[in-house]
Write a protein that holds these residues in place. Structure first.
Motif, PDB file in Angstrom:
ATOM      1  N   ASN A 178      49.994  46.626  52.729  1.00  0.00           N
ATOM      2  CA  ASN A 178      48.881  47.051  53.558  1.00  0.00           C
ATOM      3  C   ASN A 178      48.439  48.453  53.169  1.00  0.00           C
ATOM      4  O   ASN A 178      48.331  49.346  53.979  1.00  0.00           O
ATOM      5  N   GLU A 179      48.220  48.655  51.880  1.00  0.00           N
ATOM      6  CA  GLU A 179      47.851  49.972  51.370  1.00  0.00           C
ATOM      7  C   GLU A 179      46.362  50.179  51.495  1.00  0.00           C
ATOM      8  O   GLU A 179      45.577  49.280  51.250  1.00  0.00           O
ATOM      9  N   THR A 180      45.961  51.344  51.923  1.00  0.00           N
ATOM     10  CA  THR A 180      44.551  51.693  51.994  1.00  0.00           C
ATOM     11  C   THR A 180      44.103  52.214  50.644  1.00  0.00           C
ATOM     12  O   THR A 180      44.852  52.169  49.672  1.00  0.00           O
ATOM     13  N   ALA A 181      42.886  52.723  50.625  1.00  0.00           N
ATOM     14  CA  ALA A 181      42.391  53.269  49.372  1.00  0.00           C
ATOM     15  C   ALA A 181      43.304  54.380  48.907  1.00  0.00           C
ATOM     16  O   ALA A 181      43.863  55.125  49.706  1.00  0.00           O
ATOM     17  N   PRO A 182      43.498  54.525  47.611  1.00  0.00           N
ATOM     18  CA  PRO A 182      44.479  55.449  47.096  1.00  0.00           C
ATOM     19  C   PRO A 182      44.133  56.890  47.416  1.00  0.00           C
ATOM     20  O   PRO A 182      42.978  57.304  47.402  1.00  0.00           O
ATOM     21  N   GLY A 183      45.150  57.670  47.720  1.00  0.00           N
ATOM     22  CA  GLY A 183      44.970  59.086  47.995  1.00  0.00           C
ATOM     23  C   GLY A 183      44.928  59.883  46.724  1.00  0.00           C
ATOM     24  O   GLY A 183      45.105  59.380  45.625  1.00  0.00           O
ATOM     25  N   ASN A 184      44.731  61.189  46.898  1.00  0.00           N
ATOM     26  CA  ASN A 184      44.617  62.062  45.741  1.00  0.00           C
ATOM     27  C   ASN A 184      45.890  62.090  44.919  1.00  0.00           C
ATOM     28  O   ASN A 184      45.855  62.262  43.709  1.00  0.00           O
ATOM     29  N   GLU A 185      47.030  61.900  45.595  1.00  0.00           N
ATOM     30  CA  GLU A 185      48.292  61.988  44.868  1.00  0.00           C
ATOM     31  C   GLU A 185      48.558  60.788  43.986  1.00  0.00           C
ATOM     32  O   GLU A 185      49.377  60.833  43.077  1.00  0.00           O
ATOM     33  N   THR A 186      47.864  59.686  44.210  1.00  0.00           N
ATOM     34  CA  THR A 186      48.117  58.481  43.411  1.00  0.00           C
ATOM     35  C   THR A 186      46.899  57.983  42.651  1.00  0.00           C
ATOM     36  O   THR A 186      46.983  57.010  41.937  1.00  0.00           O
ATOM     37  N   LYS A 187      45.757  58.627  42.813  1.00  0.00           N
ATOM     38  CA  LYS A 187      44.524  58.069  42.243  1.00  0.00           C
ATOM     39  C   LYS A 187      44.539  58.078  40.729  1.00  0.00           C
ATOM     40  O   LYS A 187      43.799  57.327  40.096  1.00  0.00           O
ATOM     41  N   LYS A 188      45.372  58.889  40.105  1.00  0.00           N
ATOM     42  CA  LYS A 188      45.397  58.918  38.649  1.00  0.00           C
ATOM     43  C   LYS A 188      45.978  57.641  38.059  1.00  0.00           C
ATOM     44  O   LYS A 188      45.792  57.362  36.887  1.00  0.00           O
ATOM     45  N   LYS A 189      46.678  56.875  38.847  1.00  0.00           N
ATOM     46  CA  LYS A 189      47.251  55.632  38.353  1.00  0.00           C
ATOM     47  C   LYS A 189      46.224  54.505  38.328  1.00  0.00           C
ATOM     48  O   LYS A 189      46.476  53.452  37.773  1.00  0.00           O
ATOM     49  N   TYR A 190      45.062  54.713  38.953  1.00  0.00           N
ATOM     50  CA  TYR A 190      44.068  53.658  39.091  1.00  0.00           C
ATOM     51  C   TYR A 190      43.018  53.739  37.987  1.00  0.00           C
ATOM     52  O   TYR A 190      42.658  54.826  37.545  1.00  0.00           O
ATOM     53  N   LYS A 191      42.546  52.547  37.585  1.00  0.00           N
ATOM     54  CA  LYS A 191      41.448  52.446  36.640  1.00  0.00           C
ATOM     55  C   LYS A 191      40.316  51.670  37.288  1.00  0.00           C
ATOM     56  O   LYS A 191      40.546  50.741  38.060  1.00  0.00           O
ATOM     57  N   LEU A 192      39.098  52.070  36.956  1.00  0.00           N
ATOM     58  CA  LEU A 192      37.932  51.403  37.504  1.00  0.00           C
ATOM     59  C   LEU A 192      37.564  50.222  36.611  1.00  0.00           C
ATOM     60  O   LEU A 192      37.595  50.330  35.384  1.00  0.00           O
ATOM     61  N   ALA A 193      37.229  49.072  37.226  1.00  0.00           N
ATOM     62  CA  ALA A 193      36.889  47.866  36.480  1.00  0.00           C
ATOM     63  C   ALA A 193      35.758  47.128  37.188  1.00  0.00           C
ATOM     64  O   ALA A 193      35.548  47.285  38.395  1.00  0.00           O
ATOM     65  N   VAL A 194      35.040  46.332  36.431  1.00  0.00           N
ATOM     66  CA  VAL A 194      33.984  45.477  36.969  1.00  0.00           C
ATOM     67  C   VAL A 194      34.557  44.080  37.142  1.00  0.00           C
ATOM     68  O   VAL A 194      35.099  43.506  36.195  1.00  0.00           O
ATOM     69  N   LYS A 195      34.452  43.538  38.337  1.00  0.00           N
ATOM     70  CA  LYS A 195      34.980  42.213  38.638  1.00  0.00           C
ATOM     71  C   LYS A 195      33.873  41.180  38.455  1.00  0.00           C
ATOM     72  O   LYS A 195      32.812  41.267  39.082  1.00  0.00           O
ATOM     73  N   LEU A 196      34.139  40.198  37.610  1.00  0.00           N
ATOM     74  CA  LEU A 196      33.171  39.151  37.315  1.00  0.00           C
ATOM     75  C   LEU A 196      33.788  37.805  37.644  1.00  0.00           C
ATOM     76  O   LEU A 196      34.872  37.475  37.135  1.00  0.00           O
ATOM     77  N   CYS A 197      33.121  37.035  38.511  1.00  0.00           N
ATOM     78  CA  CYS A 197      33.630  35.726  38.928  1.00  0.00           C
ATOM     79  C   CYS A 197      32.609  34.645  38.584  1.00  0.00           C
ATOM     80  O   CYS A 197      31.403  34.901  38.489  1.00  0.00           O
ATOM     81  N   SER A 198      33.145  33.427  38.394  1.00  0.00           N
ATOM     82  CA  SER A 198      32.268  32.303  38.066  1.00  0.00           C
ATOM     83  C   SER A 198      31.277  32.018  39.181  1.00  0.00           C
ATOM     84  O   SER A 198      30.165  31.573  38.926  1.00  0.00           O
ATOM     85  N   HIS A 199      31.654  32.269  40.426  1.00  0.00           N
ATOM     86  CA  HIS A 199      30.722  32.271  41.547  1.00  0.00           C
ATOM     87  C   HIS A 199      31.363  33.070  42.681  1.00  0.00           C
ATOM     88  O   HIS A 199      32.571  33.309  42.689  1.00  0.00           O
ATOM     89  N   GLN A 200      30.554  33.489  43.610  1.00  0.00           N
ATOM     90  CA  GLN A 200      31.026  34.386  44.651  1.00  0.00           C
ATOM     91  C   GLN A 200      32.107  33.709  45.489  1.00  0.00           C
ATOM     92  O   GLN A 200      31.956  32.577  45.938  1.00  0.00           O
ATOM     93  N   GLY A 201      33.219  34.432  45.672  1.00  0.00           N
ATOM     94  CA  GLY A 201      34.338  33.907  46.437  1.00  0.00           C
ATOM     95  C   GLY A 201      35.301  33.078  45.616  1.00  0.00           C
ATOM     96  O   GLY A 201      36.302  32.580  46.152  1.00  0.00           O
ATOM     97  N   SER A 202      35.043  32.909  44.328  1.00  0.00           N
ATOM     98  CA  SER A 202      35.908  32.100  43.477  1.00  0.00           C
ATOM     99  C   SER A 202      37.108  32.918  43.013  1.00  0.00           C
ATOM    100  O   SER A 202      37.070  34.148  42.928  1.00  0.00           O
TER     101      SER A 202
END
Length: 635
Positions: A178-202
């Motif tokens: 149940n983790e919320t959005a990452p805080g400043n102390e952990t944000k360096k571990k995250y990478k930004l990505a574009v999510k592409l699905c075959s259809h919405q909700g898939s």
């Protein structure tokens, strides 16, 4: 009579060959051929005969081996390239200039308003990921339906086996916990990505990772804006772009003035409105009278950098390309940038490429033999491999995804992709673009042009205008554009271009066949003469013995067929036919029987009645038999 006898003997000779058997034929050939070796086989003693037979066989094998190599080399159709330098008056290239920004932000802002609000809120959560920030305080509320069609997500790859994927506008992670959005102390571990699905909700989704958030934001914005702009009519997109009269402030070709009316306008999906000088579509292409900067094309452009779309165009400047007349400009691949606030000088050298066609190379003259339909033919432009590759990709896009990509021309009866009508188009497009198989299919289907002209550019830049002259230059240019004394131009939006031939020397790189039929025949004859002392006449002699062998084979087959026919006749009629003496005796006995019966002698027979044909005594004569055969007197 002598001529007839000679012809008969010649016919028998032709039918039988120099011998009646294969052995006789072979001996005759070895004794009469001009090829070295076979004569020694039949004339030497037993030991030397074996040696000469082995040598002849060895060298004959070498000849055939070398012939195979030479023929294979010829059939590989290799080419050699030659470079020649010429001097002539040349056609000035077509020059295409575009703005790096495709549309004026003031014209498209109403279409991209929700998209801009989404990306601003997303950047706020990325840069300041603390509770209370983000979409909760945004008013009016964000259009999350637009966001969920192609969302940006954060990926924690610290544990590569169980990566944590978090949507920027959601509070719960998708990989447990149940983790919320990452805080400043952990944000360096995250990478930004574009999510592409075959259809919405898939659950059938893929993630395009980026090492920098700037790259991810730009790619996301391009995909979303493409979906929005694809629904805008072409006339409206042209209106929202930069117009020629606003962009082209000054023009000079050699000593002749020109203006925006000397440019041809086309719409380019990457750069909006583009303008082509000397395209050669409606008028004859211009020639350059002399080399040097004073005889080239001089342009002053206004790119209006202050009206750029902030998240779509991260580079500022003009995009330009030099190309052949009547060819489509592919600026994304072959164009160069000219920086604002500079004078860019471009010296041009010309390379002409002349490739040989089939079978030496897989090139095409005009694209008529290419199986891919050229979608750029609607511009009435010539064939190019770039046009073929993009047409091939668009055809695959239409076939697989059911719609066409906004950046390429459309086939008839097809619409551009968008999120509403084609929810999974971005996933399909990304999969197709990264597919090596589909890419290879297009590469194999398209061909290079056999004749091509390439322009090699030498680029130099300097600040323009200088600090000492910028005041009066900007005053004059502003007045000429707006007819106002107010200065409306500055260094950040002005570009000066000088395009000219450095020299009239042009290079021609042409291909020629490395192996010709003359080379092949001379090489074959050289190997035959070197190893066996033979010539073309020796090959004719060899062909003669083959023909004689065929005649002997045919005669043997005919004799076998006649023998088979006779054997079948004897099996059908087992009694032997009468001999000549038996036939004579039977004829004599027949005469005595007539006399015993009281028949009149021959000289006392009554004359025949009128109209009765005389008896045919010749039919009773015994015909002589040719027991010696038709060839007994041939010799």
């Amino acid at each position: 009579m002598n001529l007839k006898k000679y012809l008969v003997r010649a016919l028998h000779r032709l039918q039988k060959g120099p011998g009646y058997t294969y052995k006789e034929l072979l001996v005759w050939y070895c004794d009469n051929t001009n090829t070295h070796g076979p004569k020694r086989i039949i004339k030497e003693g037993p030991k030397k005969k074996l040696i000469w037979f082995f040598l002849t066989l060895l060298f004959a094998s070498l000849v055939f081996w070398q012939w195979g190599i030479l023929i294979n080399t010829y059939l590989s159709y290799n080419v050699t390239s030659s470079l020649s330098i010429g001097f002539k008056t040349m056609k000035f290239p077509a020059v295409t200039v575009c703005n790096a920004n495709p549309f004026k932000y003031s014209e498209v802002k109403h279409l991209l308003k929700e998209l801009d609000r989404l990306i601003e809120a997303a950047l706020e959560r990325i840069l300041q990921p603390t509770p209370g920030n983000g979409s909760e305080n945004v008013s009016p509320p964000l259009d999350l339906e637009l966001w969920n069609q192609i969302p940006l997500v954060l990926i924690d790859e610290h544990d590569k086996d169980n990566p944590i994927i978090l949507d920027i506008f959601e509070t719960n992670q998708t990989a447990g916990g149940n983790e919320t959005a990452p805080g400043n102390e952990t944000k360096k571990k995250y990478k930004l990505a574009v999510k592409l699905c075959s259809h919405q909700g898939s659950d059938n989704c893929t993630y395009r990772n980026f090492t920098s958030a700037a790259q991810a934001v730009t790619e996301w914005y391009i995909l979303q804006s493409t979906s929005i702009l694809s629904k805008v009519p072409l006339d409206e997109r042209i209106r929202m772009g930069y117009q020629a009269e606003d962009m082209i402030l000054a023009c000079l070709y050699g000593a002749e003035p020109c203006n925006y009316k000397n440019f041809t306008q086309i719409y380019h999906p990457d750069h909006g409105n583009c303008y082509i000088f000397n395209w050669g579509m409606d008028e004859e292409a211009l020639n350059s009278s002399n080399p040097g900067a004073e005889f080239g094309l001089k342009l002053i452009l206004d790119i209006s950098q202050q009206d750029y779309i902030p998240y779509l165009s991260s580079a500022a400047g003009a995009r330009l390309m030099l190309h052949q007349q009547k060819s489509f400009p592919f600026l994304k691949d072959q164009g160069i940038y000219a920086m604002a606030g500079t004078e860019t000088s471009i010296g041009v050298l010309v390379d002409e490429l002349e490739r040989m066609g089939y079978p030496y190379s897989d090139c095409t003259m005009n694209g008529s033999d290419v199986p891919v339909k050229n979608l750029y033919s609607q511009y009435n432009t010539s064939y190019s491999i770039q046009a073929c590759l993009r047409s091939c990709f668009q055809n695959h896009m239409v076939e697989i995804c059911g719609c066409g990509h906004y950046m390429f021309p459309l086939p008839e009866g097809v619409n551009y992709c968008n999120n509403e009508d084609n929810p999974g188009w971005a996933y399909c497009y990304s999969s197709l673009r990264s597919s090596i198989k589909q890419r290879q299919i297009c590469i194999d289907s398209c061909k290079e042009t056999c004749n091509d002209t390439q322009y090699k550019m030498t680029i130099s830049m300097a600040d323009w205008p200088s600090e000492a002259s910028e005041d009066w230059i900007f005053h004059i240019l502003s007045y000429e554009r707006d007819m106002s004394t107010n200065v409306t131009l500055d260094r950040n939006g002005i570009i000066k271009l000088n395009i000219y031939f450095q020299e009239y020397n042009y290079r021609t790189i042409s291909e020629s066949a490395a192996t010709t039929i003359v080379w092949l025949l001379s090489s074959l004859g050289g190997q035959f003469g070197f190893w066996m002392g033979g010539s073309v006449l020796c090959l004719i002699e060899f062909g003669e013995i083959i023909i004689d062998s065929l005649w002997i084979t045919i005669i043997n087959v005919i004799g076998w067929c006649k023998g088979l026919k006779q054997r079948r006749a004897r099996a059908r009629y087992p009694d032997a036919p009468p001999t000549v003496s038996e036939l004579v005796e039977a004829h004599t006995n027949l005469g005595f029987q007539h006399e015993a019966a009281g028949a009149l002698p021959r000289d006392e027979e009554l004359p025949p009645e009128p109209g009765t044909p005389p008896p045919n005594y010749d039919s009773l004569r015994v015909q002589p038999l040719d027991v010696l055969g038709p060839d007994s007197d041939a010799e």
